[in-house]
Write a protein that holds these residues in place. Structure first.
Motif, short mmCIF file in Angstrom:
data_model
loop_
_atom_site.label_atom_id
_atom_site.label_comp_id
_atom_site.label_asym_id
_atom_site.label_seq_id
_atom_site.Cartn_x
_atom_site.Cartn_y
_atom_site.Cartn_z
N ASP A 26 10.13 57.20 -2.14
CA ASP A 26 9.46 55.90 -2.00
C ASP A 26 7.96 55.99 -2.24
O ASP A 26 7.26 54.98 -2.19
N LYS A 27 7.46 57.19 -2.56
CA LYS A 27 6.02 57.38 -2.74
C LYS A 27 5.69 57.92 -4.13
O LYS A 27 4.71 58.65 -4.29
N PRO A 47 8.57 54.71 -12.95
CA PRO A 47 9.22 55.97 -12.57
C PRO A 47 10.68 55.81 -12.20
O PRO A 47 11.50 56.67 -12.47
N TYR A 48 11.02 54.68 -11.59
CA TYR A 48 12.40 54.52 -11.15
C TYR A 48 13.34 54.27 -12.32
O TYR A 48 14.54 54.55 -12.23
N GLN A 106 10.34 50.08 -0.37
CA GLN A 106 9.54 50.48 -1.53
C GLN A 106 10.40 50.93 -2.70
O GLN A 106 9.86 51.24 -3.77
N ILE A 107 11.71 50.97 -2.53
CA ILE A 107 12.61 51.48 -3.56
C ILE A 107 13.31 50.30 -4.23
O ILE A 107 13.86 49.44 -3.54
N PRO A 108 13.30 50.23 -5.57
CA PRO A 108 13.94 49.09 -6.25
C PRO A 108 15.42 48.97 -5.93
O PRO A 108 16.10 49.95 -5.65
N ILE A 123 18.02 51.11 -7.76
CA ILE A 123 18.19 52.49 -7.26
C ILE A 123 19.03 52.47 -5.99
O ILE A 123 19.95 53.29 -5.82
N MET A 124 18.74 51.54 -5.09
CA MET A 124 19.49 51.44 -3.85
C MET A 124 20.98 51.20 -4.12
O MET A 124 21.84 51.68 -3.38
N ASP A 125 21.30 50.48 -5.19
CA ASP A 125 22.69 50.22 -5.54
C ASP A 125 23.44 51.48 -5.95
O ASP A 125 24.68 51.50 -5.96
N ARG A 126 22.71 52.52 -6.31
CA ARG A 126 23.34 53.73 -6.86
C ARG A 126 23.32 54.91 -5.90
O ARG A 126 23.62 56.03 -6.29
#
Length: 380
Positions: free
Chosen positions: A217-218, A227-228, A268-270, A273-276
């Motif tokens: 998250d940083k 980056p994501y 802070q994480i898109p 990304i959280m879906d995966r």
């Protein structure tokens, strides 16, 4: 006449030799035994890249003489490609399968990481499924969420050690270039090199190393970078099977790797990304769990000090357990230093108090060379 084989044990023959079937529980369909290795990079593409640079295939070097001199950009890249071709292992790396020993090793992680029971159980179930089916151990990318200092990195390393695979840890908080971290930059970029992740895949003994992306998250990158989006190529299975290193121009298979991400703030994480990932909220350890962690940490320190000190009594462990795991690690060696200065090899509560004062910056060294007056120090 030859003896008949026991039911559910004799399989078809391969090259005239009988092959054993895996015995499955009732109601579970048998499957073919999986391959024990897979290629982690495309060797043919490695050869093709060298051929493009030299003008002839690498295998013809002994007949055609030395290859042409290459520039400062292409030379190091081709050298790296050649080292991959000369690797005696080739492109094949071992897969991981569930065994009783593996499941026992994972079970041993529970006492050392009591706050991570749900996460460890995920890997235990994956090992059990592998043992039943003959397929390699497979676990989706995992995200460990929780406050700083509660042991997320320690637990990740303990899981990797139990799996018996290499762990490659990358700090996203200190990375200024997400692309370099994962897939590298094109060779025309100044200072270009292979991705750190793909280098790890080459070096690993396994096709399934543990990839630890700490503090995801940083991510610290240039404002124009995404980056994501780069990370997505590693976490999306279809892309991960042929993730192209931009420097080497070679596809890598990172789909079997165990990805563990850690973060403090999921906000802070898109979302893509959280879906995966499978996200686990790790509660701070407390009570008996924290005492267990304190005992484990102190035990590691005692072992590192070569038997010159002894384990403290429970009252001292309970005092240490007021801190989180990171705080405990910080205090223990400081405290043993105070004990040693007093000529003791066993910790006392006074040592913990003194160590905590140093760690928090509240210790006050005595003045030397001054007299104190109502108006301040008076020089002698």
């Amino acid at each position: 006449m030859a003896d008949e084989a026991p039911e559910n044990s004799t399989a078809k023959t391969i090259h005239g030799k009988p092959r054993r079937k895996r015995i499955h529980p009732p109601g579970v369909a048998p499957v073919e035994t999986a391959a024990t290795t897979i290629p982690v990079f495309d060797r043919e593409e490695v050869e093709r890249q060298v051929t493009l640079a030299w003008g002839f295939e690498p295998r013809l070097e002994e007949h055609l003489g030395p290859p042409p001199a290459l520039g400062p950009e292409e030379g190091p890249r081709v050298d790296r490609l050649l080292s991959m071709l000369k690797d005696l292992r080739g492109s094949q790396r071992a897969l991981l399968f569930g065994t009783p020993r593996l499941r026992e090793a994972l079970a041993q992680v529970h006492p050392a990481c009591p706050s991570f029971a749900e996460v460890i159980s995920l890997y235990e179930r994956a090992a059990a499924l592998s043992a039943m089916t003959g397929a390699p151990v497979s676990v989706p990318p995992v995200l460990l969420l929780g406050d700083p200092g509660i042991g997320k990195t320690h637990a990740s390393k303990a899981i990797a050690a139990a799996l018996g695979v290499d762990i490659h840890a990358f700090s996203c908080a200190t990375s200024s270039d997400a692309q370099a971290l994962l897939v590298g930059h094109p060779p025309t970029w100044r200072g270009a090199r292979p991705g750190v992740l793909t280098e790890a895949m080459i070096a690993s003994a396994s096709a399934q190393p543990c990839v630890l992306l700490d503090e995801v998250d940083k991510f610290m990158t240039h404002p124009t970078e995404q980056p994501y989006a780069v990370l997505l190529s590693a976490l999306e299975p279809e892309n991960a099977r042929a993730m192209r290193d931009e420097y080497l121009q070679v596809p890598f298979n990172v789909a079997k790797a165990f990805f563990i991400l850690t973060a403090n703030d999921a906000g802070q994480i898109p979302g893509f990304i959280m879906d995966r990932v499978l996200a686990f909220q790790i509660a701070p350890p407390s009570g008996d769990a924290l005492v267990v962690i304190a005992r484990n940490i102190v035990g590691d320190v005692v072992a590192s000090l070569r038997g010159g000190v002894s384990m403290p009594e429970d009252v001292v462990l309970h005092r240490l357990a007021r801190s989180n795991p990171r705080g405990i690690k910080k205090l223990v060696r400081l405290a043993y230093g105070f004990a040693a200065a007093a000529g003791r090899g066993r910790l006392e509560l006074v040592d913990i108090d003194a160590a905590e004062a140093v760690a928090t910056g509240t210790s006050k060294p005595a003045r030397i060379g001054f007299l104190t007056t109502e108006n301040g120090p008076l020089s002698m």
